[in-house]
Motif scaffolding. Sequence first.
Motif, PDB file in Angstrom:
ATOM      1  N   LYS A 182     -23.045  32.970  25.316  1.00 37.60           N
ATOM      2  CA  LYS A 182     -23.251  33.645  24.047  1.00 37.60           C
ATOM      3  C   LYS A 182     -24.406  33.004  23.284  1.00 37.60           C
ATOM      4  O   LYS A 182     -24.552  31.793  23.240  1.00 37.60           O
ATOM      5  CB  LYS A 182     -21.983  33.592  23.205  1.00 37.60           C
ATOM      6  CG  LYS A 182     -20.814  34.368  23.812  1.00 37.60           C
ATOM      7  CD  LYS A 182     -19.599  34.311  22.903  1.00 37.60           C
ATOM      8  CE  LYS A 182     -18.433  35.079  23.511  1.00 37.60           C
ATOM      9  NZ  LYS A 182     -17.223  35.006  22.664  1.00 37.60           N
ATOM     10  N   THR A 218     -20.153  32.634  16.686  1.00 40.28           N
ATOM     11  CA  THR A 218     -20.336  33.389  17.923  1.00 40.28           C
ATOM     12  C   THR A 218     -19.300  33.023  18.976  1.00 40.28           C
ATOM     13  O   THR A 218     -19.343  33.537  20.085  1.00 40.28           O
ATOM     14  CB  THR A 218     -21.745  33.164  18.507  1.00 40.28           C
ATOM     15  OG1 THR A 218     -21.906  31.782  18.848  1.00 40.28           O
ATOM     16  CG2 THR A 218     -22.814  33.569  17.492  1.00 40.28           C
ATOM     17  N   ASP A 219     -18.383  32.140  18.617  1.00 37.81           N
ATOM     18  CA  ASP A 219     -17.285  31.776  19.502  1.00 37.81           C
ATOM     19  C   ASP A 219     -16.140  31.289  18.621  1.00 37.81           C
ATOM     20  O   ASP A 219     -16.325  31.029  17.432  1.00 37.81           O
ATOM     21  CB  ASP A 219     -17.712  30.673  20.477  1.00 37.81           C
ATOM     22  CG  ASP A 219     -16.868  30.653  21.753  1.00 37.81           C
ATOM     23  OD1 ASP A 219     -15.776  31.264  21.753  1.00 37.81           O
ATOM     24  OD2 ASP A 219     -17.281  30.015  22.739  1.00 37.81           O
ATOM     25  N   ASP A 220     -14.956  31.193  19.195  1.00 35.04           N
ATOM     26  CA  ASP A 220     -13.809  30.724  18.430  1.00 35.04           C
ATOM     27  C   ASP A 220     -14.035  29.306  17.940  1.00 35.04           C
ATOM     28  O   ASP A 220     -14.541  28.447  18.680  1.00 35.04           O
ATOM     29  CB  ASP A 220     -12.540  30.759  19.285  1.00 35.04           C
ATOM     30  CG  ASP A 220     -12.093  32.170  19.625  1.00 35.04           C
ATOM     31  OD1 ASP A 220     -12.470  33.097  18.883  1.00 35.04           O
ATOM     32  OD2 ASP A 220     -11.391  32.341  20.646  1.00 35.04           O
ATOM     33  N   PHE A 239     -18.573  23.028  23.402  1.00 36.08           N
ATOM     34  CA  PHE A 239     -19.433  24.201  23.317  1.00 36.08           C
ATOM     35  C   PHE A 239     -20.677  24.085  24.203  1.00 36.08           C
ATOM     36  O   PHE A 239     -21.546  24.963  24.155  1.00 36.08           O
ATOM     37  CB  PHE A 239     -19.839  24.444  21.862  1.00 36.08           C
ATOM     38  CG  PHE A 239     -18.700  24.888  20.982  1.00 36.08           C
ATOM     39  CD1 PHE A 239     -18.120  26.132  21.147  1.00 36.08           C
ATOM     40  CD2 PHE A 239     -18.184  24.036  20.013  1.00 36.08           C
ATOM     41  CE1 PHE A 239     -17.068  26.539  20.353  1.00 36.08           C
ATOM     42  CE2 PHE A 239     -17.123  24.438  19.202  1.00 36.08           C
ATOM     43  CZ  PHE A 239     -16.560  25.693  19.381  1.00 36.08           C
ATOM     44  N   MET A 266     -22.451  27.952  28.237  1.00 35.51           N
ATOM     45  CA  MET A 266     -21.958  29.019  27.394  1.00 35.51           C
ATOM     46  C   MET A 266     -23.012  30.123  27.299  1.00 35.51           C
ATOM     47  O   MET A 266     -24.170  29.868  27.030  1.00 35.51           O
ATOM     48  CB  MET A 266     -21.663  28.473  26.004  1.00 35.51           C
ATOM     49  CG  MET A 266     -20.930  29.389  25.080  1.00 35.51           C
ATOM     50  SD  MET A 266     -20.454  28.443  23.610  1.00 35.51           S
ATOM     51  CE  MET A 266     -21.343  29.347  22.409  1.00 35.51           C
ATOM     52  N   ALA A 284     -18.053  25.137  15.247  1.00 39.12           N
ATOM     53  CA  ALA A 284     -18.289  26.434  15.866  1.00 39.12           C
ATOM     54  C   ALA A 284     -19.791  26.682  15.958  1.00 39.12           C
ATOM     55  O   ALA A 284     -20.556  26.202  15.116  1.00 39.12           O
ATOM     56  CB  ALA A 284     -17.639  27.559  15.060  1.00 39.12           C
TER      57      ALA A 284
END
Length: 251
Positions: free
Chosen positions: A3, A30-32, A58, A1, A20
Amino acid sequence: MSKKFDALGIDIGGSGIKGAPVDLDKGVFTDDRLRVATPEESTPEAVCDVVEQIAEHFSVKTSVPLGITLPAVVTHGVVRTAANIDKSWIDTDARALFADRLGREVHIVNDADAAGVAELHHGAAKGVDGVVLVTTLGTGIGSALLVDGHLVPNTELGHLEIEGHDAESRAAESVRERDALTMEQWAERLQTYYSHLESLFWPDLIVVGGGVSKQAASFLPLLDLRTEIVPARLKNKAGIIGAARLAARGN
Protein backbone atom coordinates in the motif's frame (compact mmCIF):
# COMPACT_ATOMS: atom_id res chain seq x y z
CA MET A 1 3.99 -3.63 2.27
CA SER A 2 2.29 -2.84 -1.04
CA LYS A 3 0.00 0.00 0.00
CA LYS A 4 1.19 3.51 -0.90
CA PHE A 5 1.84 5.98 1.90
CA ASP A 6 3.85 9.14 2.39
CA ALA A 7 5.11 8.87 5.97
CA LEU A 8 4.81 6.90 9.18
CA GLY A 9 3.54 8.51 12.36
CA ILE A 10 4.07 7.14 15.87
CA ASP A 11 2.26 8.63 18.86
CA ILE A 12 3.83 7.89 22.28
CA GLY A 13 1.40 8.17 25.18
CA GLY A 14 1.37 7.28 28.84
CA SER A 15 -0.59 4.06 28.32
CA GLY A 16 -0.06 3.17 24.67
CA ILE A 17 2.27 3.71 21.73
CA LYS A 18 0.40 3.83 18.42
CA GLY A 19 1.59 3.97 14.85
CA ALA A 20 0.24 3.93 11.32
CA PRO A 21 1.30 4.82 7.77
CA VAL A 22 -0.33 8.01 6.50
CA ASP A 23 -1.52 9.35 3.14
CA LEU A 24 -0.76 13.04 3.64
CA ASP A 25 -2.91 14.30 0.77
CA LYS A 26 -6.02 12.74 2.29
CA GLY A 27 -4.99 12.78 5.96
CA VAL A 28 -5.90 9.12 6.46
CA PHE A 29 -4.23 5.91 7.53
CA THR A 30 -3.38 3.52 4.72
CA ASP A 31 -3.25 0.48 6.99
CA ASP A 32 -4.66 -0.55 10.35
CA ARG A 33 -3.13 1.24 13.29
CA LEU A 34 -0.84 -0.81 15.54
CA ARG A 35 -1.00 -0.16 19.27
CA VAL A 36 1.47 -1.53 21.81
CA ALA A 37 1.22 -0.89 25.55
CA THR A 38 3.69 1.66 26.86
CA PRO A 39 6.29 -0.15 29.00
CA GLU A 40 5.63 0.12 32.73
CA GLU A 41 9.08 1.67 33.09
CA SER A 42 8.81 4.08 30.18
CA THR A 43 12.51 4.90 29.91
CA PRO A 44 13.96 6.12 26.61
CA GLU A 45 15.48 2.73 25.79
CA ALA A 46 12.30 0.80 26.65
CA VAL A 47 10.11 3.11 24.57
CA CYS A 48 12.62 3.01 21.73
CA ASP A 49 12.24 -0.79 21.66
CA VAL A 50 8.51 -0.41 21.04
CA VAL A 51 8.95 2.29 18.38
CA GLU A 52 11.40 0.00 16.57
CA GLN A 53 8.82 -2.83 16.76
CA ILE A 54 6.15 -0.64 15.18
CA ALA A 55 8.44 0.59 12.39
CA GLU A 56 9.43 -3.00 11.60
CA HIS A 57 5.77 -4.10 11.60
CA PHE A 58 5.03 -1.74 8.72
CA SER A 59 8.25 -2.63 6.86
CA VAL A 60 9.08 1.03 6.49
CA LYS A 61 12.02 1.84 4.23
CA THR A 62 14.63 4.17 5.65
CA SER A 63 13.78 6.70 2.94
CA VAL A 64 10.23 7.11 4.28
CA PRO A 65 9.80 10.05 6.72
CA LEU A 66 9.06 9.05 10.32
CA GLY A 67 7.44 11.40 12.83
CA ILE A 68 7.25 10.64 16.55
CA THR A 69 5.25 12.45 19.23
CA LEU A 70 6.11 12.67 22.91
CA PRO A 71 4.03 14.01 25.83
CA ALA A 72 6.74 16.57 26.50
CA VAL A 73 8.25 19.87 25.50
CA VAL A 74 10.66 19.14 22.64
CA THR A 75 13.20 21.67 21.36
CA HIS A 76 15.44 20.75 18.42
CA GLY A 77 14.83 17.07 19.13
CA VAL A 78 15.75 17.30 22.82
CA VAL A 79 13.15 16.47 25.48
CA ARG A 80 12.80 19.17 28.13
CA THR A 81 9.91 17.88 30.29
CA ALA A 82 8.27 14.52 30.98
CA ALA A 83 4.50 14.17 31.39
CA ASN A 84 3.23 10.60 31.79
CA ILE A 85 6.60 9.12 30.81
CA ASP A 86 9.70 8.37 32.84
CA LYS A 87 11.59 11.40 34.16
CA SER A 88 14.79 10.04 32.64
CA TRP A 89 13.55 11.47 29.33
CA ILE A 90 14.37 14.99 30.50
CA ASP A 91 17.36 16.35 28.52
CA THR A 92 17.45 13.23 26.34
CA ASP A 93 18.32 13.89 22.70
CA ALA A 94 15.36 11.90 21.40
CA ARG A 95 16.09 12.65 17.77
CA ALA A 96 19.58 11.17 18.06
CA LEU A 97 18.34 8.22 20.14
CA PHE A 98 15.68 7.17 17.62
CA ALA A 99 17.84 7.95 14.60
CA ASP A 100 20.67 5.76 15.90
CA ARG A 101 18.35 2.88 16.78
CA LEU A 102 16.28 2.99 13.61
CA GLY A 103 19.04 3.94 11.19
CA ARG A 104 17.03 6.84 9.75
CA GLU A 105 16.19 10.51 10.18
CA VAL A 106 13.23 11.17 12.48
CA HIS A 107 11.18 14.21 13.49
CA ILE A 108 10.27 14.53 17.19
CA VAL A 109 7.34 16.73 18.24
CA ASN A 110 5.14 17.49 21.23
CA ASP A 111 1.97 15.38 21.03
CA ALA A 112 -0.50 18.28 21.24
CA ASP A 113 1.44 20.20 18.59
CA ALA A 114 1.16 17.19 16.27
CA ALA A 115 -2.59 17.02 16.89
CA GLY A 116 -2.89 20.73 16.15
CA VAL A 117 -1.09 20.42 12.82
CA ALA A 118 -3.34 17.52 11.84
CA GLU A 119 -6.50 19.48 12.67
CA LEU A 120 -5.15 22.45 10.71
CA HIS A 121 -4.63 20.50 7.50
CA HIS A 122 -7.24 17.77 7.71
CA GLY A 123 -9.66 18.55 10.52
CA ALA A 124 -11.71 21.20 12.28
CA ALA A 125 -9.22 24.05 11.71
CA LYS A 126 -8.78 23.51 7.97
CA GLY A 127 -9.20 26.73 6.02
CA VAL A 128 -9.32 28.94 9.13
CA ASP A 129 -7.10 32.04 8.99
CA GLY A 130 -5.69 33.91 11.95
CA VAL A 131 -5.15 32.46 15.42
CA VAL A 132 -6.35 28.93 16.21
CA LEU A 133 -6.00 27.25 19.59
CA VAL A 134 -6.22 23.47 19.70
CA THR A 135 -6.55 21.96 23.16
CA THR A 136 -6.57 18.30 24.12
CA LEU A 137 -8.49 17.39 27.26
CA GLY A 138 -7.27 14.15 28.79
CA THR A 139 -4.93 13.19 31.62
CA GLY A 140 -3.77 16.79 31.39
CA ILE A 141 -4.46 19.64 28.98
CA GLY A 142 -2.31 19.85 25.89
CA SER A 143 -2.27 22.84 23.58
CA ALA A 144 -1.22 23.86 20.09
CA LEU A 145 -1.12 27.48 18.96
CA LEU A 146 -1.46 28.04 15.21
CA VAL A 147 -1.03 31.48 13.64
CA ASP A 148 -1.91 31.90 9.95
CA GLY A 149 -1.19 28.23 9.38
CA HIS A 150 2.11 28.19 11.28
CA LEU A 151 2.71 26.28 14.51
CA VAL A 152 4.08 28.10 17.55
CA PRO A 153 5.53 25.04 19.34
CA ASN A 154 5.49 23.97 22.97
CA THR A 155 2.96 26.44 24.35
CA GLU A 156 1.96 24.14 27.26
CA LEU A 157 -1.12 26.24 28.02
CA GLY A 158 -2.50 23.54 30.29
CA HIS A 159 0.04 24.74 32.84
CA LEU A 160 -1.15 28.34 33.02
CA GLU A 161 -1.79 29.40 36.59
CA ILE A 162 -5.44 30.37 36.92
CA GLU A 163 -6.94 31.38 40.27
CA GLY A 164 -3.88 30.00 42.04
CA HIS A 165 -4.02 26.58 40.37
CA ASP A 166 -2.26 24.88 37.50
CA ALA A 167 -5.07 24.91 34.90
CA GLU A 168 -5.01 21.22 34.11
CA SER A 169 -5.20 20.32 37.82
CA ARG A 170 -8.69 21.82 37.80
CA ALA A 171 -10.03 21.35 34.28
CA ALA A 172 -8.53 18.21 32.71
CA GLU A 173 -10.83 15.35 31.76
CA SER A 174 -9.03 13.13 34.30
CA VAL A 175 -10.05 15.59 37.04
CA ARG A 176 -13.69 15.42 35.96
CA GLU A 177 -13.56 11.65 36.29
CA ARG A 178 -11.58 11.68 39.53
CA ASP A 179 -13.89 14.15 41.26
CA ALA A 180 -17.08 12.70 39.71
CA LEU A 181 -18.05 16.11 38.34
CA THR A 182 -21.22 16.48 36.31
CA MET A 183 -20.82 17.97 32.85
CA GLU A 184 -22.32 21.19 34.20
CA GLN A 185 -19.80 21.37 37.06
CA TRP A 186 -16.92 20.61 34.73
CA ALA A 187 -18.16 23.18 32.21
CA GLU A 188 -17.85 25.87 34.89
CA ARG A 189 -14.16 25.07 35.21
CA LEU A 190 -13.73 24.94 31.44
CA GLN A 191 -15.46 28.32 31.20
CA THR A 192 -12.83 29.83 33.48
CA TYR A 193 -10.02 28.21 31.53
CA TYR A 194 -11.17 29.09 28.03
CA SER A 195 -12.18 32.64 29.03
CA HIS A 196 -8.62 33.12 30.25
CA LEU A 197 -7.22 31.84 26.94
CA GLU A 198 -9.53 34.21 25.06
CA SER A 199 -8.22 37.18 27.00
CA LEU A 200 -4.61 36.23 26.31
CA PHE A 201 -4.76 35.27 22.63
CA TRP A 202 -8.03 36.55 21.12
CA PRO A 203 -8.27 33.45 18.92
CA ASP A 204 -10.42 33.11 15.81
CA LEU A 205 -11.24 29.49 16.64
CA ILE A 206 -10.80 27.05 19.52
CA VAL A 207 -10.72 23.32 18.74
CA VAL A 208 -11.24 20.82 21.56
CA GLY A 209 -9.66 17.40 21.18
CA GLY A 210 -8.97 14.41 23.39
CA GLY A 211 -11.17 11.39 23.87
CA VAL A 212 -13.86 13.43 25.62
CA SER A 213 -14.41 15.43 22.43
CA LYS A 214 -16.71 12.58 21.38
CA GLN A 215 -19.05 13.93 24.07
CA ALA A 216 -18.69 17.55 22.94
CA ALA A 217 -22.45 18.02 22.64
CA SER A 218 -22.69 17.45 26.39
CA PHE A 219 -20.40 20.30 27.45
CA LEU A 220 -19.41 22.71 24.67
CA PRO A 221 -22.93 24.26 24.44
CA LEU A 222 -22.62 25.08 28.16
CA LEU A 223 -19.72 27.47 27.49
CA ASP A 224 -20.29 31.17 26.86
CA LEU A 225 -17.35 32.47 24.83
CA ARG A 226 -16.69 35.16 22.24
CA THR A 227 -14.81 32.63 20.17
CA GLU A 228 -16.31 29.80 18.16
CA ILE A 229 -15.38 26.54 19.90
CA VAL A 230 -15.75 23.21 18.10
CA PRO A 231 -14.80 19.56 18.66
CA ALA A 232 -11.77 18.09 16.91
CA ARG A 233 -12.54 15.88 13.92
CA LEU A 234 -9.58 13.52 13.88
CA LYS A 235 -9.99 12.25 17.46
CA ASN A 236 -7.19 9.81 18.43
CA LYS A 237 -5.76 9.76 14.89
CA ALA A 238 -4.56 13.35 15.10
CA GLY A 239 -1.20 12.74 16.78
CA ILE A 240 -0.13 10.11 14.26
CA ILE A 241 -1.26 12.15 11.24
CA GLY A 242 0.33 15.35 12.52
CA ALA A 243 3.64 13.68 13.34
CA ALA A 244 3.77 12.10 9.89
CA ARG A 245 3.02 15.41 8.22
CA LEU A 246 5.67 17.31 10.16
CA ALA A 247 8.25 14.63 9.33
CA ALA A 248 7.47 14.76 5.62
CA ARG A 249 6.53 18.36 4.99
CA GLY A 250 7.60 20.37 8.01
CA ASN A 251 4.21 22.01 8.52
